[in-house]
Design a protein around this motif. Structure first.
Motif, PDB file in Angstrom:
ATOM      1  N   PHE A 174      27.962  35.627  44.779  1.00  0.00           N
ATOM      2  CA  PHE A 174      29.537  35.521  45.282  1.00  0.00           C
ATOM      3  C   PHE A 174      30.819  35.937  44.578  1.00  0.00           C
ATOM      4  CE2 PHE A 174      32.945  34.350  47.826  1.00  0.00           C
ATOM      5  CZ  PHE A 174      33.230  35.421  48.149  1.00  0.00           C
ATOM      6  N   PHE A 175      30.055  35.103  43.708  1.00  0.00           N
ATOM      7  CA  PHE A 175      30.822  34.473  42.152  1.00  0.00           C
ATOM      8  C   PHE A 175      31.776  35.559  41.308  1.00  0.00           C
ATOM      9  CE2 PHE A 175      31.985  32.682  38.280  1.00  0.00           C
ATOM     10  CZ  PHE A 175      33.237  31.718  38.301  1.00  0.00           C
ATOM     11  N   VAL A 176      30.305  36.122  40.997  1.00  0.00           N
ATOM     12  CA  VAL A 176      29.998  37.530  40.318  1.00  0.00           C
ATOM     13  C   VAL A 176      31.168  38.408  40.826  1.00  0.00           C
ATOM     14  CG1 VAL A 176      29.003  38.690  38.566  1.00  0.00           C
ATOM     15  CG2 VAL A 176      28.579  36.759  38.368  1.00  0.00           C
ATOM     16  N   GLY A 177      30.372  38.437  41.857  1.00  0.00           N
ATOM     17  CA  GLY A 177      31.192  39.637  42.170  1.00  0.00           C
ATOM     18  C   GLY A 177      32.431  39.197  42.782  1.00  0.00           C
ATOM     19  N   GLU A 178      33.589  38.541  43.042  1.00  0.00           N
ATOM     20  CA  GLU A 178      34.377  38.218  43.269  1.00  0.00           C
ATOM     21  C   GLU A 178      35.400  38.612  42.535  1.00  0.00           C
ATOM     22  OE1 GLU A 178      37.263  34.936  46.241  1.00  0.00           O
ATOM     23  OE2 GLU A 178      35.809  33.816  45.008  1.00  0.00           O
ATOM     24  N   ARG A 179      34.803  37.803  41.248  1.00  0.00           N
ATOM     25  CA  ARG A 179      35.482  37.964  39.776  1.00  0.00           C
ATOM     26  C   ARG A 179      35.571  38.696  38.960  1.00  0.00           C
ATOM     27  NH1 ARG A 179      37.813  33.700  39.936  1.00  0.00           N
ATOM     28  NH2 ARG A 179      36.834  31.685  40.113  1.00  0.00           N
ATOM     29  N   ALA A 180      34.155  39.905  39.183  1.00  0.00           N
ATOM     30  CA  ALA A 180      34.663  40.991  39.213  1.00  0.00           C
ATOM     31  C   ALA A 180      35.850  41.998  39.884  1.00  0.00           C
ATOM     32  CB  ALA A 180      33.182  41.793  39.564  1.00  0.00           C
ATOM     33  N   TYR A 181      35.666  41.793  41.469  1.00  0.00           N
ATOM     34  CA  TYR A 181      36.944  42.391  42.142  1.00  0.00           C
ATOM     35  C   TYR A 181      37.937  42.339  41.581  1.00  0.00           C
ATOM     36  CZ  TYR A 181      39.570  43.126  46.307  1.00  0.00           C
ATOM     37  OH  TYR A 181      40.320  43.437  47.134  1.00  0.00           O
ATOM     38  N   GLN A 182      38.090  41.000  41.806  1.00  0.00           N
ATOM     39  CA  GLN A 182      40.058  40.631  40.708  1.00  0.00           C
ATOM     40  C   GLN A 182      40.279  41.557  39.844  1.00  0.00           C
ATOM     41  OE1 GLN A 182      39.219  36.656  41.003  1.00  0.00           O
ATOM     42  NE2 GLN A 182      40.021  36.231  43.481  1.00  0.00           N
ATOM     43  N   TYR A 183      38.695  41.462  38.616  1.00  0.00           N
ATOM     44  CA  TYR A 183      39.370  42.049  36.985  1.00  0.00           C
ATOM     45  C   TYR A 183      39.550  43.428  37.204  1.00  0.00           C
ATOM     46  CZ  TYR A 183      37.927  44.165  32.888  1.00  0.00           C
ATOM     47  OH  TYR A 183      38.303  44.530  31.174  1.00  0.00           O
ATOM     48  N   LEU A 184      38.559  44.518  38.405  1.00  0.00           N
ATOM     49  CA  LEU A 184      38.684  45.708  38.437  1.00  0.00           C
ATOM     50  C   LEU A 184      40.434  45.240  39.222  1.00  0.00           C
ATOM     51  CD1 LEU A 184      34.621  47.340  39.868  1.00  0.00           C
ATOM     52  CD2 LEU A 184      36.675  47.213  37.978  1.00  0.00           C
ATOM     53  N   LYS A 185      40.882  44.666  40.124  1.00  0.00           N
ATOM     54  CA  LYS A 185      41.881  44.819  40.926  1.00  0.00           C
ATOM     55  C   LYS A 185      43.472  44.982  39.979  1.00  0.00           C
ATOM     56  CE  LYS A 185      44.362  43.327  44.917  1.00  0.00           C
ATOM     57  NZ  LYS A 185      44.628  41.925  46.121  1.00  0.00           N
ATOM     58  N   LEU A 186      43.171  44.320  39.370  1.00  0.00           N
ATOM     59  CA  LEU A 186      43.711  43.846  38.385  1.00  0.00           C
ATOM     60  C   LEU A 186      43.864  45.398  37.475  1.00  0.00           C
ATOM     61  CD1 LEU A 186      43.580  40.512  37.673  1.00  0.00           C
ATOM     62  CD2 LEU A 186      46.215  41.677  38.515  1.00  0.00           C
ATOM     63  N   ARG A 187      42.976  45.797  37.143  1.00  0.00           N
ATOM     64  CA  ARG A 187      42.934  46.820  35.915  1.00  0.00           C
ATOM     65  C   ARG A 187      43.290  48.010  36.433  1.00  0.00           C
ATOM     66  NH1 ARG A 187      41.810  46.715  30.381  1.00  0.00           N
ATOM     67  NH2 ARG A 187      40.010  48.035  30.154  1.00  0.00           N
ATOM     68  N   LEU A 188      42.767  48.233  37.934  1.00  0.00           N
ATOM     69  CA  LEU A 188      43.742  49.432  38.724  1.00  0.00           C
ATOM     70  C   LEU A 188      45.047  49.738  38.865  1.00  0.00           C
ATOM     71  CD1 LEU A 188      40.544  50.142  41.004  1.00  0.00           C
ATOM     72  CD2 LEU A 188      41.367  51.143  39.315  1.00  0.00           C
ATOM     73  N   LYS A 189      45.199  48.785  38.992  1.00  0.00           N
ATOM     74  CA  LYS A 189      47.540  47.935  39.336  1.00  0.00           C
ATOM     75  C   LYS A 189      47.799  48.686  37.379  1.00  0.00           C
ATOM     76  CE  LYS A 189      47.764  44.714  42.065  1.00  0.00           C
ATOM     77  NZ  LYS A 189      48.221  43.478  42.955  1.00  0.00           N
ATOM     78  N   GLN A 190      47.555  48.385  36.538  1.00  0.00           N
ATOM     79  CA  GLN A 190      48.261  48.683  35.279  1.00  0.00           C
ATOM     80  C   GLN A 190      48.024  50.156  34.840  1.00  0.00           C
ATOM     81  OE1 GLN A 190      46.387  46.330  32.218  1.00  0.00           O
ATOM     82  NE2 GLN A 190      47.205  44.623  33.465  1.00  0.00           N
TER      83      GLN A 190
END
Length: 190
Positions: A174-190
């Motif tokens: 869950f921790f790794v999935g949540e961090r990956a989700y946040q990372y991808l969310k930030l990458r897609l915004k840029q």
């Protein structure tokens, strides 16, 4: 001994011209061998009982062999049917457990109004169930090889250890999935 012939049964011996009878075999039992040894005072002689050979692997008529083959095939079919039923029952129980985990996770997600909590519940339930089952099996197999404790204890200890490992793995996933989700969310915004 006199010159008159005596019938010898299987298991009787003639040693030094003397007839030795085992206690469980009567002297009038007919011998099953081709040749019966006759005891005399001055030695022994053989009398032929017939030309028929006795085969120790003879199972009787061909019908008996065919019936034995049919019985073996019937038993193999029954074993196959039993295995198929066992696999079917295992798959049904596994499917019901999966549906239960999935529905419980959906209920938690709807009740908490958070898909995050639903996913966390799904990971927690599925990892603990899988961890408990795999831990019990692994420790049972290891215990059969090494003989640490009794079988009942090995299943219990393995299930408890797997349960704890499943909880830790679910939290890590869950921790790794949540961090990956946040990372991808930030990458897609840029």
């Amino acid at each position: 001994m006199s010159k008159k012939s005596m019938k010898l049964a299987i298991g009787q011996l003639i040693i030094g011209g003397m007839l030795i009878l085992p206690p469980a075999i009567a002297a009038d039992t007919v011998a099953m061998a081709d040749t019966v040894v006759m005891a005399e005072d001055n030695g022994s002689e053989s009398v032929d009982r017939g030309e028929e050979e006795i085969d120790e692997y003879d199972i009787g008529t061909p019908a008996v062999g065919i019936m034995a083959l049919i019985m073996v095939l019937f038993l193999l079919v029954l074993v196959g049917v039993g295995l198929a039923i066992g696999v079917f029952i295992f798959l049904v129980i596994s499917g019901l457990a999966f549906l239960g985990i999935l529905s419980a996770s959906a209920v938690v997600g709807v009740y908490q109004k958070s898909s995050r909590q639903g996913i966390k519940t799904f990971l927690l339930l599925s990892c603990t169930l899988a961890g408990a089952a795999s831990g019990a099996v692994i420790l049972y197999v290891l215990n059969r090889v090494v003989h640490w404790v009794s079988e009942g204890y090995s299943l219990g200890i393995g299930a408890a250890t797997g349960l704890v490992a499943g909880v830790l793995i679910s939290q890590g996933l869950f921790f790794v999935g949540e961090r990956a989700y946040q990372y991808l969310k930030l990458r897609l915004k840029q």
